[in-house]
Write an enzyme that holds these catalytic residues in place. Structure first.
Site, PDB file in Angstrom:
ATOM      1  N   SER A 210      56.696  84.841  36.589  1.00 22.27           N
ATOM      2  CA  SER A 210      56.623  84.687  35.141  1.00 22.27           C
ATOM      3  C   SER A 210      57.156  85.961  34.507  1.00 22.27           C
ATOM      4  O   SER A 210      56.988  87.057  35.060  1.00 22.27           O
ATOM      5  CB  SER A 210      55.163  84.493  34.703  1.00 22.27           C
ATOM      6  OG  SER A 210      55.051  84.619  33.298  1.00 22.27           O
TER       7      SER A 210
ATOM      8  N   TYR B 232      46.312  87.166  34.900  1.00 24.27           N
ATOM      9  CA  TYR B 232      47.417  86.277  35.300  1.00 24.27           C
ATOM     10  C   TYR B 232      48.699  87.091  35.506  1.00 24.27           C
ATOM     11  O   TYR B 232      49.393  86.947  36.520  1.00 24.27           O
ATOM     12  CB  TYR B 232      47.616  85.221  34.208  1.00 24.27           C
ATOM     13  CG  TYR B 232      48.899  84.427  34.286  1.00 24.27           C
ATOM     14  CD1 TYR B 232      49.016  83.340  35.153  1.00 24.27           C
ATOM     15  CD2 TYR B 232      49.998  84.741  33.476  1.00 24.27           C
ATOM     16  CE1 TYR B 232      50.196  82.601  35.212  1.00 24.27           C
ATOM     17  CE2 TYR B 232      51.170  84.009  33.526  1.00 24.27           C
ATOM     18  CZ  TYR B 232      51.265  82.940  34.397  1.00 24.27           C
ATOM     19  OH  TYR B 232      52.436  82.210  34.454  1.00 24.27           O
TER      20      TYR B 232
HETATM   21  P1  NAP Z   1      51.274  73.173  34.553  1.00 20.92           P
HETATM   22  O1  NAP Z   1      52.055  72.290  33.663  1.00 20.92           O
HETATM   23  O2  NAP Z   1      49.901  73.605  34.154  1.00 20.92           O
HETATM   24  O3  NAP Z   1      51.214  72.500  36.013  1.00 20.92           O
HETATM   25  C1  NAP Z   1      50.545  73.189  37.021  1.00 20.92           C
HETATM   26  C2  NAP Z   1      50.744  72.447  38.320  1.00 20.92           C
HETATM   27  O4  NAP Z   1      50.084  73.208  39.352  1.00 20.92           O
HETATM   28  C3  NAP Z   1      50.127  71.073  38.347  1.00 20.92           C
HETATM   29  O5  NAP Z   1      50.903  70.268  39.188  1.00 20.92           O
HETATM   30  C4  NAP Z   1      48.758  71.348  38.931  1.00 20.92           C
HETATM   31  O6  NAP Z   1      48.165  70.222  39.584  1.00 20.92           O
HETATM   32  C5  NAP Z   1      49.104  72.393  39.953  1.00 20.92           C
HETATM   33  N1  NAP Z   1      47.964  73.223  40.321  1.00 20.92           N
HETATM   34  C6  NAP Z   1      47.083  73.858  39.523  1.00 20.92           C
HETATM   35  N2  NAP Z   1      46.177  74.520  40.246  1.00 20.92           N
HETATM   36  C7  NAP Z   1      46.495  74.293  41.544  1.00 20.92           C
HETATM   37  C8  NAP Z   1      45.915  74.663  42.770  1.00 20.92           C
HETATM   38  N3  NAP Z   1      44.804  75.436  42.821  1.00 20.92           N
HETATM   39  N4  NAP Z   1      46.474  74.220  43.913  1.00 20.92           N
HETATM   40  C9  NAP Z   1      47.583  73.445  43.882  1.00 20.92           C
HETATM   41  N5  NAP Z   1      48.178  73.047  42.752  1.00 20.92           N
HETATM   42  C10 NAP Z   1      47.630  73.467  41.593  1.00 20.92           C
HETATM   43  O7  NAP Z   1      52.061  74.547  34.839  1.00 20.92           O
HETATM   44  P2  NAP Z   1      53.600  74.932  34.589  1.00 20.92           P
HETATM   45  O8  NAP Z   1      53.706  75.461  33.203  1.00 20.92           O
HETATM   46  O9  NAP Z   1      54.500  73.867  35.050  1.00 20.92           O
HETATM   47  O10 NAP Z   1      53.713  76.210  35.551  1.00 20.92           O
HETATM   48  C11 NAP Z   1      54.372  76.151  36.808  1.00 20.92           C
HETATM   49  C12 NAP Z   1      54.613  77.563  37.278  1.00 20.92           C
HETATM   50  O11 NAP Z   1      55.428  78.240  36.308  1.00 20.92           O
HETATM   51  C13 NAP Z   1      53.333  78.394  37.404  1.00 20.92           C
HETATM   52  O12 NAP Z   1      53.408  79.232  38.534  1.00 20.92           O
HETATM   53  C14 NAP Z   1      53.329  79.217  36.138  1.00 20.92           C
HETATM   54  O13 NAP Z   1      52.616  80.432  36.287  1.00 20.92           O
HETATM   55  C15 NAP Z   1      54.814  79.445  35.935  1.00 20.92           C
HETATM   56  N6  NAP Z   1      55.153  79.783  34.554  1.00 20.92           N
HETATM   57  C16 NAP Z   1      54.978  78.882  33.558  1.00 20.92           C
HETATM   58  C17 NAP Z   1      55.300  79.262  32.249  1.00 20.92           C
HETATM   59  C18 NAP Z   1      55.143  78.354  31.070  1.00 20.92           C
HETATM   60  O14 NAP Z   1      55.376  78.783  29.943  1.00 20.92           O
HETATM   61  N7  NAP Z   1      54.756  77.087  31.266  1.00 20.92           N
HETATM   62  C19 NAP Z   1      55.787  80.542  32.002  1.00 20.92           C
HETATM   63  C20 NAP Z   1      55.953  81.422  33.051  1.00 20.92           C
HETATM   64  C21 NAP Z   1      55.642  81.025  34.337  1.00 20.92           C
HETATM   65  P3  NAP Z   1      47.260  69.135  38.761  1.00 20.92           P
HETATM   66  O15 NAP Z   1      48.242  68.249  38.024  1.00 20.92           O
HETATM   67  O16 NAP Z   1      46.527  68.403  39.827  1.00 20.92           O
HETATM   68  O17 NAP Z   1      46.378  69.931  37.851  1.00 20.92           O
END
Ligand code: NAP
Length: 253
Positions: free
Chosen positions: A148, A162
């Site tokens: 991130s 985080y």
């Molecule tokens: P999201 O929409 O909240 O989706 C999270 C995903 O991870 C879901 O599939 C969830 O499964 C799964 N998950 C959560 N806890 C878990 C665990 N303990 N074990 C296995 N799977 C788990 O998140 P996202 O925004 O797509 O983020 C994806 C990645 O991008 C993350 O690493 C995040 O830190 C990074 N990121 C995101 C952003 C942003 O702005 N969105 C920015 C920077 C970095 P369930 O559906 O079962 O809950």
């Protein structure tokens, strides 16, 4: 049914929603068979699987908590059983918690954030190495770590725990890349900025991307598909001389 041993297999942790789901769908379109893990949202995970199998590719969803070594081991065992190979690991699963100042972050939360975001990717990379590395008779592979921009920015007043877990992931990414570079495994890290996913709701502010979008040089938040495209390019043969690298997908932030 005979096992298809030709088609490359990609594992995307946290592939049921957001960036992981977009990566899973795009990977299938690019010719991979796909395994996703998820934490609890079986409905969303099965919708991704249905979309992929509808295109003629194979897909499985495995419930596996990224912070639990036994569940991570079982996830990889299921991939062995169903696909018999693994070419790409995308360490995408990640969590935030409610926006807070450090004084209000308790120990259990810190432990959980690090277990899922920093230790989980190391556990998965360990399993992947045993299958991909030429040291163990593997054909090589690629590991993409999803960090991130917060690893650079620190996420003050929101979730410094985080951000710190992503800093740990990035240092791991560097060391691991160097460790396996001569064993046929490339390692790269993608740093998303503010992306429209449901993650922000778990921080307590579903509309966060729109609130902060004026701080982004391009003046808009990103879409999960824009992160997925970067991940899959780094995983592709077009990136064959790229390892130990970091790619920001942030609109310039
Ligand atoms: P999201 O929409 O909240 O989706 C999270 C995903 O991870 C879901 O599939 C969830 O499964 C799964 N998950 C959560 N806890 C878990 C665990 N303990 N074990 C296995 N799977 C788990 O998140 P996202 O925004 O797509 O983020 C994806 C990645 O991008 C993350 O690493 C995040 O830190 C990074 N990121 C995101 C952003 C942003 O702005 N969105 C920015 C920077 C970095 P369930 O559906 O079962 O809950």
């Amino acid at each position: 049914m005979a096992m298809d041993t030709e088609t490359p297999v990609i594992l995307i942790t946290g592939g049921s929603r957001g960036v992981g789901a977009a990566t899973a769908r795009l990977a299938a379109a690019k010719g991979y068979d796909v395994a996703i893990s998820y934490a609890s949202n079986e409905h969303a995970a099965l919708a991704v699987v249905d979309d992929i199998t509808g295109t003629g590719r194979r897909a499985i969803a495995v419930r596996a908590d990224n912070g639990d070594p036994d569940q991570v081991a079982a996830l990889f065992a299921e991939i062995d059983r169903r696909f018999g190979r693994l070419d790409v690991l995308v360490n995408n699963a990640g969590i935030i918690a409610r926006q807070s100042r450090l004084e209000d972050v308790d120990f259990q939360r810190m432990q959980r954030i690090f277990a899922v975001n920093a230790i989980g990717p190391m556990l998965c990379a360990q399993q992947a190495t045993r299958r991909m590395s030429s040291r163990y008779g593997g054909n090589g592979g690629v590991v993409i770590n999803v960090s991130s921009a917060s690893a650079r920015l620190g996420s003050p007043n929101e979730y410094v725990d985080y951000a710190a877990s992503k800093g740990a992931l990035e240092t791991f990414s560097t060391g691991f890349a160097k460790e396996v570079a001569r064993d046929g495994i490339r390692v790269a890290c993608v740093r998303p900025g503010h992306i429209y996913t449901e993650m922000h709701a778990s921080g307590g502010e579903p509309g966060r991307v729109d609130r902060v979008k004026d701080t982004i040089p391009m003046g808009r938040g990103g879409q999960p598909e824009e992160v997925a495209a970067a991940i899959l390019w780094l995983a592709s043969k077009e990136a064959s001389f790229i390892t130990n690298t970091f790619l920001d997908v942030t609109g310039g932030k």
